[in-house]
Scaffold this motif. Structure first.
Motif, PDB file in Angstrom:
ATOM      1  N   VAL A 124     -11.790 -17.861 -24.655  1.00 31.74           N
ATOM      2  CA  VAL A 124     -12.615 -18.037 -23.441  1.00 31.74           C
ATOM      3  C   VAL A 124     -12.885 -16.670 -22.807  1.00 31.74           C
ATOM      4  O   VAL A 124     -14.019 -16.355 -22.434  1.00 31.74           O
ATOM      5  N   LEU A 125     -11.847 -15.826 -22.703  1.00 34.84           N
ATOM      6  CA  LEU A 125     -12.024 -14.483 -22.137  1.00 34.84           C
ATOM      7  C   LEU A 125     -13.027 -13.679 -22.954  1.00 34.84           C
ATOM      8  O   LEU A 125     -13.931 -13.045 -22.412  1.00 34.84           O
ATOM      9  N   ARG A 126     -12.873 -13.730 -24.278  1.00 34.65           N
ATOM     10  CA  ARG A 126     -13.758 -12.959 -25.161  1.00 34.65           C
ATOM     11  C   ARG A 126     -15.198 -13.412 -25.063  1.00 34.65           C
ATOM     12  O   ARG A 126     -16.119 -12.613 -24.927  1.00 34.65           O
ATOM     13  N   SER A 127     -15.378 -14.756 -25.136  1.00 37.75           N
ATOM     14  CA  SER A 127     -16.758 -15.241 -25.235  1.00 37.75           C
ATOM     15  C   SER A 127     -17.466 -15.337 -23.887  1.00 37.75           C
ATOM     16  O   SER A 127     -18.668 -15.199 -23.809  1.00 37.75           O
ATOM     17  N   LEU A 178     -13.821 -27.856 -17.395  1.00 36.99           N
ATOM     18  CA  LEU A 178     -12.740 -28.228 -18.323  1.00 36.99           C
ATOM     19  C   LEU A 178     -11.583 -27.241 -18.233  1.00 36.99           C
ATOM     20  O   LEU A 178     -11.761 -26.079 -17.888  1.00 36.99           O
ATOM     21  N   SER A 179     -10.392 -27.721 -18.606  1.00 43.93           N
ATOM     22  CA  SER A 179      -9.222 -26.836 -18.678  1.00 43.93           C
ATOM     23  C   SER A 179      -9.142 -26.277 -20.093  1.00 43.93           C
ATOM     24  O   SER A 179      -9.792 -26.773 -21.013  1.00 43.93           O
ATOM     25  N   SER A 180      -8.281 -25.260 -20.268  1.00 43.64           N
ATOM     26  CA  SER A 180      -8.164 -24.660 -21.603  1.00 43.64           C
ATOM     27  C   SER A 180      -7.591 -25.657 -22.619  1.00 43.64           C
ATOM     28  O   SER A 180      -7.878 -25.576 -23.806  1.00 43.64           O
ATOM     29  N   HIS A 181      -6.789 -26.616 -22.142  1.00 49.64           N
ATOM     30  CA  HIS A 181      -6.281 -27.675 -23.041  1.00 49.64           C
ATOM     31  C   HIS A 181      -7.354 -28.742 -23.228  1.00 49.64           C
ATOM     32  O   HIS A 181      -7.604 -29.223 -24.334  1.00 49.64           O
ATOM     33  N   GLY A 182      -8.004 -29.089 -22.109  1.00 51.65           N
ATOM     34  CA  GLY A 182      -8.962 -30.201 -22.111  1.00 51.65           C
ATOM     35  C   GLY A 182     -10.223 -29.943 -22.917  1.00 51.65           C
ATOM     36  O   GLY A 182     -10.869 -30.880 -23.382  1.00 51.65           O
ATOM     37  N   LEU A 183     -10.600 -28.662 -23.084  1.00 53.36           N
ATOM     38  CA  LEU A 183     -11.856 -28.382 -23.779  1.00 53.36           C
ATOM     39  C   LEU A 183     -11.729 -28.520 -25.292  1.00 53.36           C
ATOM     40  O   LEU A 183     -12.712 -28.583 -26.017  1.00 53.36           O
ATOM     41  N   LEU A 184     -10.493 -28.575 -25.794  1.00 57.44           N
ATOM     42  CA  LEU A 184     -10.286 -28.505 -27.236  1.00 57.44           C
ATOM     43  C   LEU A 184     -10.692 -29.787 -27.954  1.00 57.44           C
ATOM     44  O   LEU A 184     -10.161 -30.862 -27.699  1.00 57.44           O
ATOM     45  N   ARG A 190       0.832  -1.207   0.000  1.00 53.36           N
ATOM     46  CA  ARG A 190       0.000   0.000   0.000  1.00 53.36           C
ATOM     47  C   ARG A 190       0.865   1.254   0.000  1.00 53.36           C
ATOM     48  O   ARG A 190       0.618   2.203  -0.746  1.00 53.36           O
ATOM     49  N   LEU A 191       1.932   1.254   0.825  1.00 57.18           N
ATOM     50  CA  LEU A 191       2.818   2.417   0.923  1.00 57.18           C
ATOM     51  C   LEU A 191       3.572   2.668  -0.379  1.00 57.18           C
ATOM     52  O   LEU A 191       3.846   3.809  -0.739  1.00 57.18           O
ATOM     53  N   ALA A 192       3.916   1.587  -1.104  1.00 61.57           N
ATOM     54  CA  ALA A 192       4.661   1.739  -2.369  1.00 61.57           C
ATOM     55  C   ALA A 192       3.765   2.294  -3.484  1.00 61.57           C
ATOM     56  O   ALA A 192       4.242   2.911  -4.427  1.00 61.57           O
ATOM     57  N   GLY A 193       2.451   2.059  -3.372  1.00 57.96           N
ATOM     58  CA  GLY A 193       1.510   2.588  -4.365  1.00 57.96           C
ATOM     59  C   GLY A 193       1.191   1.622  -5.491  1.00 57.96           C
ATOM     60  O   GLY A 193       1.983   0.725  -5.800  1.00 57.96           O
ATOM     61  N   PRO A 194       0.015   1.809  -6.135  1.00 57.48           N
ATOM     62  CA  PRO A 194      -0.444   0.905  -7.201  1.00 57.48           C
ATOM     63  C   PRO A 194       0.505   0.832  -8.399  1.00 57.48           C
ATOM     64  O   PRO A 194       0.543  -0.181  -9.098  1.00 57.48           O
ATOM     65  N   HIS A 195       1.296   1.908  -8.640  1.00 60.07           N
ATOM     66  CA  HIS A 195       2.196   1.896  -9.816  1.00 60.07           C
ATOM     67  C   HIS A 195       3.347   0.904  -9.648  1.00 60.07           C
ATOM     68  O   HIS A 195       4.071   0.630 -10.596  1.00 60.07           O
ATOM     69  N   LYS A 196       3.504   0.349  -8.441  1.00 57.64           N
ATOM     70  CA  LYS A 196       4.556  -0.658  -8.215  1.00 57.64           C
ATOM     71  C   LYS A 196       3.986  -2.082  -8.193  1.00 57.64           C
ATOM     72  O   LYS A 196       4.705  -3.049  -8.001  1.00 57.64           O
ATOM     73  N   LEU A 197       2.659  -2.192  -8.397  1.00 61.24           N
ATOM     74  CA  LEU A 197       2.001  -3.494  -8.222  1.00 61.24           C
ATOM     75  C   LEU A 197       1.655  -4.142  -9.566  1.00 61.24           C
ATOM     76  O   LEU A 197       1.266  -3.464 -10.503  1.00 61.24           O
ATOM     77  N   GLN A 198       1.803  -5.462  -9.622  1.00 60.28           N
ATOM     78  CA  GLN A 198       1.271  -6.229 -10.749  1.00 60.28           C
ATOM     79  C   GLN A 198       0.636  -7.502 -10.218  1.00 60.28           C
ATOM     80  O   GLN A 198       0.934  -7.953  -9.108  1.00 60.28           O
ATOM     81  N   VAL A 199      -0.265  -8.075 -11.010  1.00 57.59           N
ATOM     82  CA  VAL A 199      -0.932  -9.317 -10.626  1.00 57.59           C
ATOM     83  C   VAL A 199      -0.492 -10.408 -11.591  1.00 57.59           C
ATOM     84  O   VAL A 199      -0.472 -10.207 -12.806  1.00 57.59           O
ATOM     85  N   ILE A 200      -0.095 -11.548 -11.038  1.00 51.13           N
ATOM     86  CA  ILE A 200       0.272 -12.720 -11.847  1.00 51.13           C
ATOM     87  C   ILE A 200      -0.715 -13.827 -11.481  1.00 51.13           C
ATOM     88  O   ILE A 200      -0.847 -14.171 -10.301  1.00 51.13           O
ATOM     89  N   ALA A 201      -1.434 -14.334 -12.481  1.00 52.24           N
ATOM     90  CA  ALA A 201      -2.474 -15.325 -12.185  1.00 52.24           C
ATOM     91  C   ALA A 201      -2.349 -16.544 -13.077  1.00 52.24           C
ATOM     92  O   ALA A 201      -2.077 -16.425 -14.272  1.00 52.24           O
ATOM     93  N   ASP A 202      -2.567 -17.703 -12.482  1.00 53.48           N
ATOM     94  CA  ASP A 202      -2.753 -18.927 -13.252  1.00 53.48           C
ATOM     95  C   ASP A 202      -4.169 -18.848 -13.851  1.00 53.48           C
ATOM     96  O   ASP A 202      -4.990 -18.057 -13.396  1.00 53.48           O
ATOM     97  N   PHE A 203      -4.444 -19.656 -14.855  1.00 52.44           N
ATOM     98  CA  PHE A 203      -5.758 -19.590 -15.511  1.00 52.44           C
ATOM     99  C   PHE A 203      -6.707 -20.701 -15.030  1.00 52.44           C
ATOM    100  O   PHE A 203      -7.669 -20.439 -14.335  1.00 52.44           O
ATOM    101  N   ASP A 204      -6.383 -21.954 -15.402  1.00 54.16           N
ATOM    102  CA  ASP A 204      -7.284 -23.075 -15.115  1.00 54.16           C
ATOM    103  C   ASP A 204      -7.442 -23.305 -13.618  1.00 54.16           C
ATOM    104  O   ASP A 204      -6.455 -23.450 -12.897  1.00 54.16           O
ATOM    105  N   LEU A 228      -3.039 -23.028 -23.897  1.00 53.13           N
ATOM    106  CA  LEU A 228      -2.924 -22.436 -25.220  1.00 53.13           C
ATOM    107  C   LEU A 228      -3.493 -21.022 -25.203  1.00 53.13           C
ATOM    108  O   LEU A 228      -4.674 -20.824 -24.912  1.00 53.13           O
ATOM    109  N   ALA A 229      -2.633 -20.052 -25.517  1.00 54.15           N
ATOM    110  CA  ALA A 229      -3.022 -18.639 -25.430  1.00 54.15           C
ATOM    111  C   ALA A 229      -4.269 -18.339 -26.258  1.00 54.15           C
ATOM    112  O   ALA A 229      -5.163 -17.614 -25.815  1.00 54.15           O
TER     113      ALA A 229
END
Length: 301
Positions: free
Chosen positions: A160-163, A54-60, A26-40, A153-154
């Motif tokens: 998935v994000l779009r639809s 289903l996973s992104s690989h498994g649904l194909l 919080r003290l460092a501020g939002p400009h120092k923050l990033q989020v890293i997330a797994d998908f499935d 698979l990107a």
């Protein structure tokens, strides 16, 4: 009622340490923050309509039953090896490279088209946790980048994000295996370095592309990547202890790790509690993560 339910789904091993980390970010501020997330099973639900999502690989489904069956055979052979306690990391890494390489080869050989990706996603039993859109919106308003790391698979994740979200976010980028299609929409190859379940971390950052950019040269590192590297505070979201490695390539100062423990809770809760700063159980929605992010971005102490 919502808060009580949230509290019962949330497990914190060391509350004092978590508070200290929140204050520091919080003290460092939002400009120092990033989020890293797994998908499935992290951004997406583990259970969907009463069955395993289903996973992104498994649904194909590549529209070719012979090749779908061949990919399933590879899964049946390699998946138990991925979680085998008796195989060392070096050998396991080789096996994963072999599995992903063969699978990608089958997708090319079997004539995968972009149209079959669209159809697979439309038909798939996959959905996002409640609150994912609100979390992305909260982060986008504050110009906080979200890197989605996946051994999948990107192109499928983008679809998935779009639809499923019906919305694009300029702060969301995907670090995953990216396909190259010809003019007729047939898969011809994969771009860049192979990302599998044991090597997805910030070293793969240069494959990341904004989710709304369908094409463009993604081979070289971009200024945006450098700015991400300067964001030395990390909120990491994952559902496997191995996901903690996603921030390995980053020289971070403070990291808050959030683990989603979706099943086999009794047997796994103690090691998840030791590994992650915060654990959400029972396929919890994202509201607790939004609350955490708002504490990290608050202007009040």
């Amino acid at each position: 009622m919502e808060d009580t339910k949230q509290a019962s789904e949330m497990v914190v091993g060391d509350p004092a340490l978590l508070e200290k980390k929140i204050d520091s970010i919080r003290l460092a501020g939002p400009h120092k923050l990033q989020v890293i997330a797994d998908f499935d099973a992290t951004l997406t639900k583990f259970w969907v309509n009463g069955t395993r999502g289903l996973s992104s690989h498994g649904l194909l489904q590549q529209g070719n039953p012979e090749y779908d069956a061949k990919r399933q055979q590879l899964y049946d052979y390699y998946h138990p090896l991925e979680f085998s306690p008796t195989i060392g990391l070096e050998e396991k890494t080789k096996l994963m490279e072999e599995w992903w390489g063969k699978t990608h080869g089958l997708l090319v050989e079997g004539g995968l088209t972009y149209e079959s990706i669209r159809k697979s996603v439309a038909d798939a039993n996959i959905s996002f946790r409640e609150g994912v859109v609100e979390l992305f919106e909260f982060l986008e308003e504050r110009d906080i980048p979200v890197l989605i790391f996946s051994a999948g698979l990107a192109d499928i994740i983008e679809e998935v994000l779009r639809s499923k979200l019906n919305k694009t976010f300029k702060n969301v980028r995907i670090v995953s295996n990216r396909m190259v299609f010809d003019d007729d929409g047939h898969l011809v190859s994969f771009k860049g370095k192979l990302i599998h379940s044991l090597n997805k971390n910030e070293h793969a950052l240069d494959m990341a592309a904004p989710v709304h950019e369908q094409s463009g040269d993604l081979n070289g590192p971009s200024d945006e990547n450098d700015s991400v590297k300067k964001r030395t505070n990390v909120l990491l979201l994952g559902d496997h202890i191995g996901d903690l490695g996603m921030s390995d390539g980053l020289n971070y100062e403070t990291r808050i790790s959030v683990g989603f423990l979706n099943h086999n809770i009794e047997n796994s809760i103690s090691c998840y509690r030791d590994a992650f700063d915060v654990v959400f159980v029972n396929d919890a929605p994202m509201w607790g993560v939004i609350k955490l992010a708002s504490q990290m971005c608050s202007s009040e102490s």
